[in-house]
Design a protein around this motif. Structure first.
Motif, PDB file in Angstrom:
ATOM      1  N   THR A   1       7.391   2.899   6.844  1.00  0.00           N
ATOM      2  CA  THR A   1       7.249   4.318   7.166  1.00  0.00           C
ATOM      3  C   THR A   1       8.095   4.625   8.393  1.00  0.00           C
ATOM      4  OG1 THR A   1       5.463   4.227   8.814  1.00  0.00           O
ATOM      5  CG2 THR A   1       4.819   4.047   6.495  1.00  0.00           C
ATOM      6  N   GLY A   2       8.240   5.879   8.719  1.00  0.00           N
ATOM      7  CA  GLY A   2       8.972   6.270   9.921  1.00  0.00           C
ATOM      8  C   GLY A   2       8.099   6.227  11.165  1.00  0.00           C
ATOM      9  N   HIS A   3       6.826   5.857  10.983  1.00  0.00           N
ATOM     10  CA  HIS A   3       5.854   5.919  12.078  1.00  0.00           C
ATOM     11  C   HIS A   3       5.795   4.595  12.835  1.00  0.00           C
ATOM     12  CE1 HIS A   3       2.348   7.451  14.132  1.00  0.00           C
ATOM     13  NE2 HIS A   3       1.795   6.263  13.958  1.00  0.00           N
ATOM     14  N   THR A   4       5.812   4.658  14.157  1.00  0.00           N
ATOM     15  CA  THR A   4       5.651   3.444  14.968  1.00  0.00           C
ATOM     16  C   THR A   4       4.162   3.184  15.143  1.00  0.00           C
ATOM     17  OG1 THR A   4       7.718   3.887  16.107  1.00  0.00           O
ATOM     18  CG2 THR A   4       6.193   2.373  17.178  1.00  0.00           C
TER      19      THR A   4
ATOM     20  N   ALA B   1       0.171   6.648   7.981  1.00  0.00           N
ATOM     21  CA  ALA B   1       0.530   5.263   8.302  1.00  0.00           C
ATOM     22  C   ALA B   1      -0.425   4.615   9.309  1.00  0.00           C
ATOM     23  CB  ALA B   1       1.970   5.210   8.835  1.00  0.00           C
ATOM     24  N   GLN B   2      -0.729   5.323  10.400  1.00  0.00           N
ATOM     25  CA  GLN B   2      -1.557   4.724  11.452  1.00  0.00           C
ATOM     26  C   GLN B   2      -2.954   4.381  10.924  1.00  0.00           C
ATOM     27  OE1 GLN B   2      -0.687   3.726  14.482  1.00  0.00           O
ATOM     28  NE2 GLN B   2      -2.777   3.082  14.953  1.00  0.00           N
ATOM     29  N   GLU B   3      -3.548   5.333  10.228  1.00  0.00           N
ATOM     30  CA  GLU B   3      -4.918   5.138   9.733  1.00  0.00           C
ATOM     31  C   GLU B   3      -4.969   3.974   8.730  1.00  0.00           C
ATOM     32  OE1 GLU B   3      -6.505   8.677   7.917  1.00  0.00           O
ATOM     33  OE2 GLU B   3      -8.186   7.519   7.063  1.00  0.00           O
TER      34      GLU B   3
ATOM     35  N   VAL C   1       3.074   4.162   2.807  1.00  0.00           N
ATOM     36  CA  VAL C   1       2.362   5.442   2.662  1.00  0.00           C
ATOM     37  C   VAL C   1       3.151   6.540   3.371  1.00  0.00           C
ATOM     38  CG1 VAL C   1       0.125   4.277   2.495  1.00  0.00           C
ATOM     39  CG2 VAL C   1       0.968   5.016   4.734  1.00  0.00           C
ATOM     40  N   PRO C   2       2.807   7.828   3.142  1.00  0.00           N
ATOM     41  CA  PRO C   2       3.461   8.888   3.910  1.00  0.00           C
ATOM     42  C   PRO C   2       3.219   8.666   5.409  1.00  0.00           C
ATOM     43  CG  PRO C   2       2.208   9.818   2.088  1.00  0.00           C
ATOM     44  CD  PRO C   2       1.857   8.371   2.143  1.00  0.00           C
TER      45      PRO C   2
ATOM     46  N   VAL D   1       0.837  -1.198   0.000  1.00  0.00           N
ATOM     47  CA  VAL D   1       0.000   0.000   0.000  1.00  0.00           C
ATOM     48  C   VAL D   1       0.870   1.247   0.000  1.00  0.00           C
ATOM     49  CG1 VAL D   1      -1.840   1.276   1.167  1.00  0.00           C
ATOM     50  CG2 VAL D   1      -1.869  -1.223   1.152  1.00  0.00           C
ATOM     51  N   GLY D   2       0.639   2.104  -1.000  1.00  0.00           N
ATOM     52  CA  GLY D   2       1.409   3.336  -1.128  1.00  0.00           C
ATOM     53  C   GLY D   2       2.388   3.226  -2.273  1.00  0.00           C
ATOM     54  N   THR D   3       2.048   3.806  -3.419  1.00  0.00           N
ATOM     55  CA  THR D   3       2.904   3.656  -4.597  1.00  0.00           C
ATOM     56  C   THR D   3       3.673   4.940  -4.895  1.00  0.00           C
ATOM     57  OG1 THR D   3       1.046   4.166  -6.059  1.00  0.00           O
ATOM     58  CG2 THR D   3       1.466   1.840  -5.609  1.00  0.00           C
ATOM     59  N   GLY D   4       4.167   5.576  -3.809  1.00  0.00           N
ATOM     60  CA  GLY D   4       5.056   6.728  -3.981  1.00  0.00           C
ATOM     61  C   GLY D   4       6.446   6.246  -4.366  1.00  0.00           C
TER      62      GLY D   4
END
Lengths: 225, 225
Positions: free
Chosen positions: B182-185, B163-165, B158-159, B94-97
């Motif tokens: 992602t950089g998000h935990t 990420a969380q959502e 994803v950005p 998920v996330g095609t950046g």
């Protein structure tokens, strides 16, 4: 805001890894016209507590004012200086197989000031070879190009069984920091800076845990999900 | 060689991460016509000690014979079964950046049985979109495709601020394991399996350490290299 860069310090690795997230959040606030950011605001964005925010930013020499918080623009400057991202970091990449090629095509590196200026592979490399617009040279040219262009950072994407030998040649050529994308743990002088990304190893952990979880679900005769 | 897969066990993460290296080494020995591999041979290849090799392989239920070592082919089988790499693991991305696109183009995943069968991005995604031959769909279609194809593993690119959502929606759809780039935990139910690759964070650590090292060198007035 004072940034005592000369004093040798011990940095917290988790805190260092959070710095790009601060930078991103502050740039969003800046784009929204905000001049200040309080630690609770940053804490919510990073999903950590406000005390950790203050400790993290103290590490880079930034102090907030009570009730007002941090000034957004100077804090962005301080973060970028601290990270060394104000001027692009130039790096060489070695190994243009599947992973090296994918990394050369990854344009996100530019967001954090990493510029891969050349790639190398074992020869013979045809003249004027480009991969995603990055010139590729025979690894035999690595030492003199490293010295001539004063490159200090290299990205290692060779097959695992070549990793140690190539890394040693990198160090001989003057490379000080290696981002190691192989599964091999490098044995190098301890003053050589290393960071490792082991995709196959990470995927192994994920696979084994998932397989176990699926067996648990089967074993219980019900889907806990 | 017995593989008691039903018994819940605590696995050592460093040992799990070494399993792909064993597999690679054993396949090289197999290609060279070797029928047996001793723990000292494997230890040298992995640059660990022979006792660790025996412990690692005990974890997957493999035992060597004194003086003879491990049988190469059954050990390859046991490793592949343990890792769940005998049959390709199917995953959604998920996330095609930039990063998602680079990962879709990374053909090395196939080496360890990972097959990304579809990618998703926030809509609207034009019909018949392909990125590196992988079909891309609107993320709105993620839940029903996950259920219909019984996908359990997802790669999150994803950005950070999404990420969380997105991860929560993955879990709602039945995803059990998330490879988080992602950089998000992520804050998720604890039975959801996670593995994190934080390229920006890793690069931050490398940059800060290199910047410090270069200051040391300048400070000493000599190049320690």
């Amino acid at each position: 805001m004072e940034n005592d860069m000369a004093k040798p310090q011990v940095f917290s690795i988790p805190a260092l890894k959070r710095l790009p997230a601060y930078l991103r959040e502050l740039k969003k606030l800046q784009a929204a016209g905000r001049l200040h950011a309080t630690s609770p605001v940053l804490a919510r964005a990073l999903r950590i507590d406000a005390i950790s925010v203050r400790k993290d930013l103290e590490m880079i020499g930034a102090a907030g004012s009570p009730g007002v918080g941090y000034q957004v623009e100077p804090l962005i400057d301080a973060l970028e200086s601290f990270l060394g991202w104000k001027n692009a970091s130039e790096a060489f990449l070695v190994g243009t197989g599947h992973l090296g090629t994918a990394l050369l095509g990854y344009r996100g590196f530019a967001d954090y000031g990493l510029k891969i200026i050349a790639a190398f592979d074992k020869g013979p490399v045809p003249k004027d070879t480009l991969v995603h617009d990055v010139p590729v040279f025979d690894f035999a040219e690595f030492p003199h190009l490293t010295r001539r262009l004063q490159i200090r950072m290299a990205i290692l994407c060779v097959p695992d069984d070549a990793a140690q030998e190539v890394a040693e040649k990198m160090v001989e050529a003057g490379i000080l920091a290696i981002w190691n994308f192989t599964g091999h743990t490098l044995l190098l002088p301890e003053d050589i800076i290393r960071q490792k990304v082991n995709l196959a190893g990470d995927f192994a952990v994920l696979s084994v845990k998932l397989a176990r979880r699926l067996r648990e679900i089967d074993g219980c005769g019900e889907d806990k999900q």
